[in-house]
Design a protein around this motif. Sequence first.
Motif, PDB file in Angstrom:
ATOM      1  N   PRO A 131       0.828  -1.211   0.000  1.00 24.42           N
ATOM      2  CA  PRO A 131       0.000   0.000   0.000  1.00 24.42           C
ATOM      3  C   PRO A 131       0.867   1.267   0.000  1.00 24.42           C
ATOM      4  CG  PRO A 131      -0.700  -1.532   1.702  1.00 24.42           C
ATOM      5  CD  PRO A 131       0.567  -2.072   1.143  1.00 24.42           C
ATOM      6  N   LYS A 132       0.411   2.268  -0.805  1.00 17.18           N
ATOM      7  CA  LYS A 132       1.208   3.480  -0.913  1.00 17.18           C
ATOM      8  C   LYS A 132       1.200   4.274   0.399  1.00 17.18           C
ATOM      9  CE  LYS A 132      -2.561   6.303  -2.729  1.00 17.18           C
ATOM     10  NZ  LYS A 132      -3.382   6.420  -3.916  1.00 17.18           N
ATOM     11  N   GLU A 133       0.172   4.043   1.260  1.00 17.06           N
ATOM     12  CA  GLU A 133       0.118   4.730   2.551  1.00 17.06           C
ATOM     13  C   GLU A 133       1.231   4.236   3.472  1.00 17.06           C
ATOM     14  OE1 GLU A 133      -2.361   3.180   1.114  1.00 17.06           O
ATOM     15  OE2 GLU A 133      -4.135   4.467   1.017  1.00 17.06           O
ATOM     16  N   GLY A 134       1.858   3.130   3.096  1.00 18.56           N
ATOM     17  CA  GLY A 134       2.867   2.530   3.958  1.00 18.56           C
ATOM     18  C   GLY A 134       2.502   1.084   4.203  1.00 18.56           C
ATOM     19  N   ALA A 135       3.516   0.224   4.226  1.00 21.41           N
ATOM     20  CA  ALA A 135       3.232  -1.199   4.396  1.00 21.41           C
ATOM     21  C   ALA A 135       4.010  -1.732   5.587  1.00 21.41           C
ATOM     22  CB  ALA A 135       3.617  -1.961   3.145  1.00 21.41           C
ATOM     23  N   LEU A 136       3.382  -2.701   6.222  1.00 25.19           N
ATOM     24  CA  LEU A 136       4.042  -3.340   7.360  1.00 25.19           C
ATOM     25  C   LEU A 136       5.127  -4.271   6.828  1.00 25.19           C
ATOM     26  CD1 LEU A 136       4.047  -3.904  10.431  1.00 25.19           C
ATOM     27  CD2 LEU A 136       2.468  -5.780   9.965  1.00 25.19           C
TER      28      LEU A 136
END
Lengths: 373, 296, 360
Positions: free
Chosen positions: C259-264
Motif C-alpha cells: 500500500p502506498k500509505e505505507g506497508a508493514l
Amino acid sequence: MAVPLFAPWNDPAQKPLIQFKNVTKRFGDFVAIDNQSLDIYTREFFALLGPSGCGKTTMMRMLAGFEQPSEGQILIGGQDMKGVPPNERPVNMMFQSYALFPHLSVYENIAFGLRRMGQPKDQIDARVEEMLRLTRLSKFARRKPHQISGGQRQRVALARSLARAPKLLLLDEPLGALDKKLREETQFELMDIQEKTGTTFVIVTHDQEEAMTVSSRIAVMDEGRIIQVATPSVIYEAPNSVYVADFIGDVTIIEGSVRSVGPVYDIDWAEGQPPLRAASPLALSVGQKCHIAIRPEKVEVHHSRPEDDNALQGRIIDVGYGGNLSTFNIRLANGKFLRAQSFNTERKTKQEFTWEDDVWVSWTDHCAVLLAE
Amino acid sequence: MRKWPLIAVPYLWLLLLFLVPFLIVIKISLSDAALSIPPYTPTLDLAAGWAGLRQFLSELDFENYAFLASDDLYWRAYLSSLQIATVSTVLTLMLGFPIAYGMACAPEEWRPTLMMLVILPFWTSLLIRVYAWMGILSTEGFLNNFLQWLGVIDAPLMILNTQNAVYIGIVYTYLPFMILPIYSALEKLDGSLIEAAEDLGCTRTKAFWLITVPLSRPGIIAGCFLVFIPALGEFVIPSLLGGSETLMIGKVLWEEFFNNRDWPVASAVAVVLLLILIIPIVLFQRNEQKQREAGK
Amino acid sequence: MTKTLMTTVAALALATAAMAEEVRVYNWSDYIDEALLAKFETETGIKLIYDVFDSNEVLETKLLAGGSGYDVVVPTGTFLQRQIAAGAFQKLDKSKLSNYGNVWDVIATRAAKYDAGNEYAINYMWGTTGLGVNVAKVKEILGPDAPIDSLSLVFDPKNAEKLAACGIHMLDAPDEVLPAALKYIGEDPDSADEAVIAKTEAALMAIRPHIQKFNSSEYINALANGDICVAFGWSGDILQARDRAAEAANGVEIAYNAPKEGALMWFDMMAIPVDAPNADAAHKFLNFILDAQNMAAASNYVYYANGNKASQEFLNEDVIGDPAIYPSEAALQNLYTKSPYDAKVQRTVTRLWTKVKSGT
C-alpha cells in the motif's frame, strides 16, 4: 341332546369362506404351490399339515396378503383378494415368532389393531379387557413382552390377532415354541376360544398330533401339492396314499400285488406266505402293485395261531413299554418287520409278551388299508 | 483374584489417558499465564517438599473461570456451537436414517459392500476430504461450474465460507457415525413385526412410523450422540469451510491457546466444554444401559 | 556366528559415531531450495534433519512447551521478541559465524526492534503485507482508476461493498491487519495504546460484512483460481498466487502492491532454541545460510528478499529487479515495523479481532 354334526363341506348349499382356485405360486424357478384348489368353510378349524418346505406357509401367507399368487385366484367371502393389501383383508394372523411389538405393553399390543380401526377409546378399552379375560392375561396388561413367559406371550399374540374380530384367523405354528405339556393344554384352549368366538381358524403346523387334536379338517401337503383333505379320522383311518398313511401316526407298510379282486382283495406279499386279505372300495386289477397299511393298534398278538384271516408268525424283537400301551416290533418269517400295539387294560407288573417270544399276529381284513401304487 | 488384572486394564487406561491429562488441564486452568517456558505459573517444584506444595496450591485460583463468565464471547461461542451441533445432528439423522434403512432392506449379499462404501471415506485423512469439499463448494468450484453448466443458476452460489458449508462438512464427515448404529438396530429388526403391523391394519408408511422408527430408537439415539458430541467441539471443519461469522468454541479455544498464548484460559474453556459434554455423555450411557437391560 | 554378530555390532557402533553430528532445522514450508540442504550435508558432513511448519503459533507452542528437539527455528520478528523474553533462545556465538559480515545493515537495524543488538537471531527472509489483486476483475468492477495500490481498496467501505460479491479475503492475523487499519484512519500503526487500537473497531466493522473470509493461507489458491478479487496478505504468498495463476494459464492475472500509505514489514528470523541439542552444528548451519551464494540461491528459489547484502550480486534479475520483492530506496522508507503487544494488550487485540470476525 345330540349335537348336530359339523360338516359344511358335505353340504352343497354351503358357500365356502375361502376358495383357492387353481393357485400356483412360484419364487423364481421354484414352484412353491403347484396349481392347487381348496375350499375352507366358516367356523372351521382347518389345519395345513406337512413337512417344512411343503408349501403350507406359502398358502397361509397368500391368505394374509403377504404373497400374491402367480396364477389362479383366492377368494375370501366370495371376494377376489387380488391386489388387496394385508391391512385391508378381513384376516388376522398369529405369527410363529408371535411378532409382539417389544416396545409396547401387553395392553397396547392388543389395542394396536383396534386403534388402527379408529374406534373410540372406551370401546377399545372394553374390547382389550375382553381379550385379556379370554386369554387370562388381565394381570399382565402393563407388562412388556420381555417381562412375561413364553406361554403368556403366545396368549398375547392370540389375543392381539383376535381383537379385531377377524372373519378368519391364521395361526402359523402357534404352539411350536411351547413345551409339550403347555402345548397340550393350549391346544384345548385354542379349540375353546375358536368355539367361543366362532372365528374360522386356519392353522399351519408340522405336528400331526396337534393337527389331529384341534382341527375339523386337515389338508396334508407335500412339495407344493395338497395330497388329501379330510377330517382327522378319515385321514387316519382312510389315508388316500402311502405318503399320508406314513406321515400320520404309526404304520407298517407292506408292499405286494393283487392276486384276486373283490370287495375283499387277496394280496401276495412274500414268497411262501399266504396272501393277506384286505377290504377296499378301490378298483384294482389282478397283478397290480399295491400297498397294505396296518396301524399297530389294529394288530393283535397271540401265543398260538388265531382264527383270523391275516395271521402271521413272528418273533418279538423289541418291546416298548409306554405305560398305557406296549409297542412290539415283530420280525416276520420272511424277515420283514411289523409293529403291533396292545393296551395294558389290566394292572400287572409282568408283561404277557416279552423279548424273543415266538408269537402270532393277526388283524381283520377291514383293519388293513389297501393303497394303490 | 485372577480377575483383578482384567478389571484393572480398562481402569488403568482411563486413569492414564483420561484422568491424568484431565487433571493436568484442570491444574493449568487454575494457573496464571506467564511469559516463560511453560507459559504459566505456578509449576510444581517437588524439590521444595511440603512447603513447595503448599505454596503451589495457594497460587491456584478460579480467576480464569470468572473471566469466562465475564465476557459474553464465550457464552455465545458455546451456544453457537450447541446450535451448530444440534442442527448438524438433525440433518445427519435426516440423511443417515434413509441410508441405513436402505442398507437394512438391501439383499443380504449386498450389505457388506454397502457397509464398506459407508466406511470407505475413513480410509483417507479427514483433512484431505475437507479440502476436497473446498474444491467442490468454492465459487469457481465443481458444484457451481456444474450448476452453471446445467443452467440452473446464472451466478455462482456462495456456499464455501458460510454456515451452510459447515453443515455440509459436518454432515458429510459424521454421516457414517449416524448410519452404522441405526443400521445395526434396523438389521436386528424382525421383519415379521412389520408384517404383523400391516396385518393389524397399518399401511406400510404407518407401520414404518409405529414400529420401525420406535424400534430403531436406540440406534437413532446412539447415532445422534456420536455426531453431536464431536460436532460440538469441532475445529477443523468450521475453520476450513466456515466463514468469518462461524463462531464455534473449538475455534475460540484455539485462539486462546495459540493467538493469546493463554494456556490457562484455554484450559478453562476446555474444562467447561467437557462439563457441557458430560451431560449428553451421561444420557448416552444411561440409554445404553437401558438397552442392555431390555435385551436381557 | 558370535563373530559375525560382534562385527555387525562394531560396524553399527562405528556408523553411529560417524553419524553422531546432526542438526535439526524447523522452517516454514516451501521456504528453501532443497538443493541447499544436500549441499550443506556434503560440505560439513553433518546430517541435516529438515522439518517444516506453517504457522508461527505452532512453532511457538512447541518452543514454549519446551524440549522441542530443534536446533534451528525460524519465527517471525514479533514472535521472536516474545520468545526471547520467555527465555526460549540462546545468544548466538558470533565467533562461530564467519559470514556474519554479509548481513545487510538496513535490515539488521530494523530487525533489532525485535532482537535488541541482533544478539539472538539472523534475518532469513523479509517481506511486506499488502494487497493481492485480480487486476482485470477489480478494474471491471471499480473502473480503470481502481486504487489497487491503496489501503482504500479494501478499507473504504464503498469499495469493499462493490468488491464483496467478487470476494475479499483478509489475513486472520490482528497483528497484521490492525496496524494497516490504524494507518488507514491516520493513527500510528505501532500504537500500543488500547484507546487508539479500539478506534479500528469501527473501521473494520464497516467493511466486515463485505469480507468473505479471514484466513492466512487459503487466499493463495483462492486468488490463483480466480475465486476472489482481493486478498490482504503477505507479499510472498501473493507472488506465489501470481505464479500459480501464470503456470495454470487460466487467464487470471494477479498483482501484488504494497500500500502506498505505507506497508508493514515483517522479518523471518533464524534462531537457536535454548535447549538445542546440537548448538554447535546449529551455528554451522546459520553460517552456511549467511554465505552470500547460498542465501542468493534461497531467494532465487522462493522469491523473497533476504537480509544479506552480499547475496544481492548473485540474485536473479526477476528477484532483485522486482519492486514487489525488493522495493526501491524511497519505497523502503515508506515501510514500517511494529512492536509486539504485551500480554494485556494482546488479549484486547484478540478479543477485538474475534468481535470483528464474528460480526457481533
